[in-house]
Design a protein around this motif. Structure first.
Motif, PDB file in Angstrom:
ATOM      1  N   ALA A 210       0.895  -1.378   0.051  1.00  0.00           N
ATOM      2  CA  ALA A 210      -0.007  -0.058   0.159  1.00  0.00           C
ATOM      3  C   ALA A 210       0.850   1.273  -0.127  1.00  0.00           C
ATOM      4  O   ALA A 210       0.276   2.217  -0.125  1.00  0.00           O
ATOM      5  CB  ALA A 210      -0.959   0.084   1.138  1.00  0.00           C
ATOM      6  N   ALA A 211       2.313   1.009   0.332  1.00  0.00           N
ATOM      7  CA  ALA A 211       3.097   2.388   0.354  1.00  0.00           C
ATOM      8  C   ALA A 211       2.728   2.952  -1.014  1.00  0.00           C
ATOM      9  O   ALA A 211       3.365   4.205  -1.366  1.00  0.00           O
ATOM     10  CB  ALA A 211       4.560   2.069   0.334  1.00  0.00           C
ATOM     11  N   GLY A 212       2.441   2.081  -2.229  1.00  0.00           N
ATOM     12  CA  GLY A 212       2.183   2.607  -3.477  1.00  0.00           C
ATOM     13  C   GLY A 212       1.137   3.848  -3.526  1.00  0.00           C
ATOM     14  O   GLY A 212       1.028   4.260  -4.736  1.00  0.00           O
ATOM     15  N   GLY A 213       0.427   3.815  -2.670  1.00  0.00           N
ATOM     16  CA  GLY A 213      -0.750   4.711  -2.441  1.00  0.00           C
ATOM     17  C   GLY A 213      -0.885   5.452  -1.378  1.00  0.00           C
ATOM     18  O   GLY A 213      -1.969   5.783  -0.857  1.00  0.00           O
ATOM     19  N   GLY A 217       3.340  10.864   1.585  1.00  0.00           N
ATOM     20  CA  GLY A 217       4.409  10.362   0.899  1.00  0.00           C
ATOM     21  C   GLY A 217       4.187  10.267  -0.718  1.00  0.00           C
ATOM     22  O   GLY A 217       4.623  11.284  -1.300  1.00  0.00           O
ATOM     23  N   VAL A 218       3.026   9.476  -1.011  1.00  0.00           N
ATOM     24  CA  VAL A 218       3.035   9.334  -2.388  1.00  0.00           C
ATOM     25  C   VAL A 218       1.782  10.216  -2.709  1.00  0.00           C
ATOM     26  O   VAL A 218       1.746  11.029  -3.504  1.00  0.00           O
ATOM     27  CB  VAL A 218       2.703   7.913  -2.796  1.00  0.00           C
ATOM     28  N   VAL A 219       0.593   9.828  -2.141  1.00  0.00           N
ATOM     29  CA  VAL A 219      -0.641  10.708  -2.479  1.00  0.00           C
ATOM     30  C   VAL A 219      -0.442  12.221  -2.261  1.00  0.00           C
ATOM     31  O   VAL A 219      -0.920  13.251  -3.011  1.00  0.00           O
ATOM     32  CB  VAL A 219      -1.847  10.423  -1.312  1.00  0.00           C
ATOM     33  N   GLY A 341       8.074   2.707   0.525  1.00  0.00           N
ATOM     34  CA  GLY A 341       7.597   4.186  -0.027  1.00  0.00           C
ATOM     35  C   GLY A 341       8.598   4.717  -0.841  1.00  0.00           C
ATOM     36  O   GLY A 341       8.184   5.406  -1.933  1.00  0.00           O
ATOM     37  N   ALA A 342       9.764   4.760  -0.454  1.00  0.00           N
ATOM     38  CA  ALA A 342      10.937   5.257  -1.412  1.00  0.00           C
ATOM     39  C   ALA A 342      11.084   4.699  -2.882  1.00  0.00           C
ATOM     40  O   ALA A 342      10.894   5.457  -3.790  1.00  0.00           O
ATOM     41  CB  ALA A 342      12.133   4.995  -0.738  1.00  0.00           C
ATOM     42  N   LEU A 343      10.927   3.537  -2.862  1.00  0.00           N
ATOM     43  CA  LEU A 343      10.951   2.877  -4.115  1.00  0.00           C
ATOM     44  C   LEU A 343       9.551   3.104  -4.841  1.00  0.00           C
ATOM     45  O   LEU A 343       9.868   3.463  -6.039  1.00  0.00           O
ATOM     46  CB  LEU A 343      11.032   1.155  -3.924  1.00  0.00           C
TER      47      LEU A 343
END
Length: 395
Positions: A210-213, A217-219, A341-343
């Protein structure tokens, strides 16, 4: 504690407002934004296992206070950047200085609050951090228009220095005799014991996916840029929508924490947040400019559900690791989370450059649904039994 957390989140919330001006001044693109977010997270917050370990030897308020002061200093000095590399270095140092906030701050709260109250305690701590971001878009936009991005960084540096000093002299911390015993344990052995926990592996898998969203960080990086660069919204209009999303980031985690404690279950609340996040993110992309009248509602709901995920995962982590050092647990938890999350940030930045914002946002939407698959086999009944015996506040 909440004020220090608010500064930590406010800095993350301010940067998307400043990115277009920075990009024009320092001449870099979306791939570099992904690199800036990714490297600074990996270098700074990816090392939270270290501050978690130090929390067994050094008072947590000392780590938090000194870190918050240093965070303000580094953030202000970023205004002197003459190129992308300078900006990357100062932002990485800012993140490093803020790294005690999550592992040591969470452990300090868990020492104070009883087990049955940890959902709302961690949720309110997280929401308190997000509260610091609510006024940031409008204030940041006004300062940017009046003084430019460099001076804006300097103005926002001052609160962290003041709050850091207040943390050092305003928080009382008592460590019992178990702290000395914890300090003698091998970090490597304890880390392996923690990672052998089956439920924790599911939780970490969901966290990394879920770090992709993830909201913070991302959102918080790509949604404002989507609104301004893809949909062509002006700075003030984008700032209003961004503020609505950040108001949701306070409301959502707070409600999720109270509901999960009342239900005695985190899993259904988390799964609901993941499903709604997927649908809301997809709707944001589908609406585009044709459904502009719905954008305020959509971004508010997105803020509520995307940001509710993190405190629920943190509460599940505390439930699953009862009896382990919470400094080490949350240091490890946040290291994995911010590392993944960094990746994700680097990948999404490259994806925006190659295919555009819409494809990147659809990938973010899919990450929530994929994360839910990790949570489905989680045996929460066992976790709830472990904490059912303590309904009081410690301290």
């Amino acid at each position: 504690m909440a004020a220090a957390h608010a500064v930590n989140h406010a800095y993350t919330a301010l940067l998307p407002i400043l990115y277009p001006a920075m990009m024009a001044d320092l001449r870099f693109g979306y791939s570099q934004i992904g690199l800036l977010v990714g490297v600074s997270q990996a270098f700074g917050q990816g090392l939270q296992w270290l501050t978690g370990y130090l929390g067994r030897f050094v008072q947590r308020k000392v780590l938090l206070g000194i870190g918050t002061v240093a965070q303000g200093v580094c953030f202000g000095l970023a205004g002197f950047s003459q190129g992308f590399l300078d900006l990357l270095v100062w932002q990485s140092l800012t993140r490093l200085a803020g790294s005690p906030q999550h592992p040591n701050g969470n452990a300090l709260l868990l020492d104070y609050f009883g087990r049955t109250h940890r959902g709302r305690a961690l949720a309110m701590h997280y929401a308190g951090g997000n509260l610091g971001t609510v006024l940031v878009p409008l204030v940041g936009a006004l300062l940017l228009g009046a003084f430019g991005w460099r001076t804006t960084l300097a103005y926002f540096a001052l609160p962290a220095i003041v709050i850091g000093l207040l943390v050092l002299w305003g928080i009382s911390e008592e460590r019992d005799g178990t702290a000395a015993l914890e300090a003698r344990r091998s970090l490597g052995r304890e880390t392996l014991e923690i990672l052998r926990n089956r439920n924790l592996r599911y939780i970490v898998g969901a966290q990394a996916t879920a770090a992709g969203g993830r909201g913070l960080g991302v959102v918080i990086t790509f949604v404002p840029l989507y609104l301004s660069q893809e949909l062509g919204l002006g700075v003030m209009r984008m700032g209003v929508l961004y503020t609505l999303m950040l108001i949701g980031s306070v409301v959502g985690p707070t409600l999720a924490g109270f509901v999960s404690d009342r239900l005695g279950a985190r899993k259904p609340v988390l799964l609901s947040a993941y499903l709604t996040s997927t649908l809301t993110m997809a709707l944001l992309v589908h609406l585009g400019t044709t459904g502009a009248w719905l954008l305020p509602l959509v971004v508010f709901v997105l803020g509520c559900v995307a940001y509710a995920e993190s405190p629920m995962l943190q509460s599940l982590t505390a439930d699953a690791t009862e009896g382990s050092s919470q400094d080490v647990v949350f240091g490890l938890y946040h290291t994995i989370g911010f590392g993944s999350g960094a990746l994700w940030a680097i990948v999404l930045g490259a994806l925006v450059d190659a295919l555009g914002f819409r494809h990147a946002l659809y990938v973010m939407a899919a990450s929530y649904s994929a994360a839910a698959l990790w949570i489905l086999p989680l045996h929460e009944g066992f976790l709830m039994k472990r904490r059912s015996g303590d309904g009081r506040l410690n301290g």
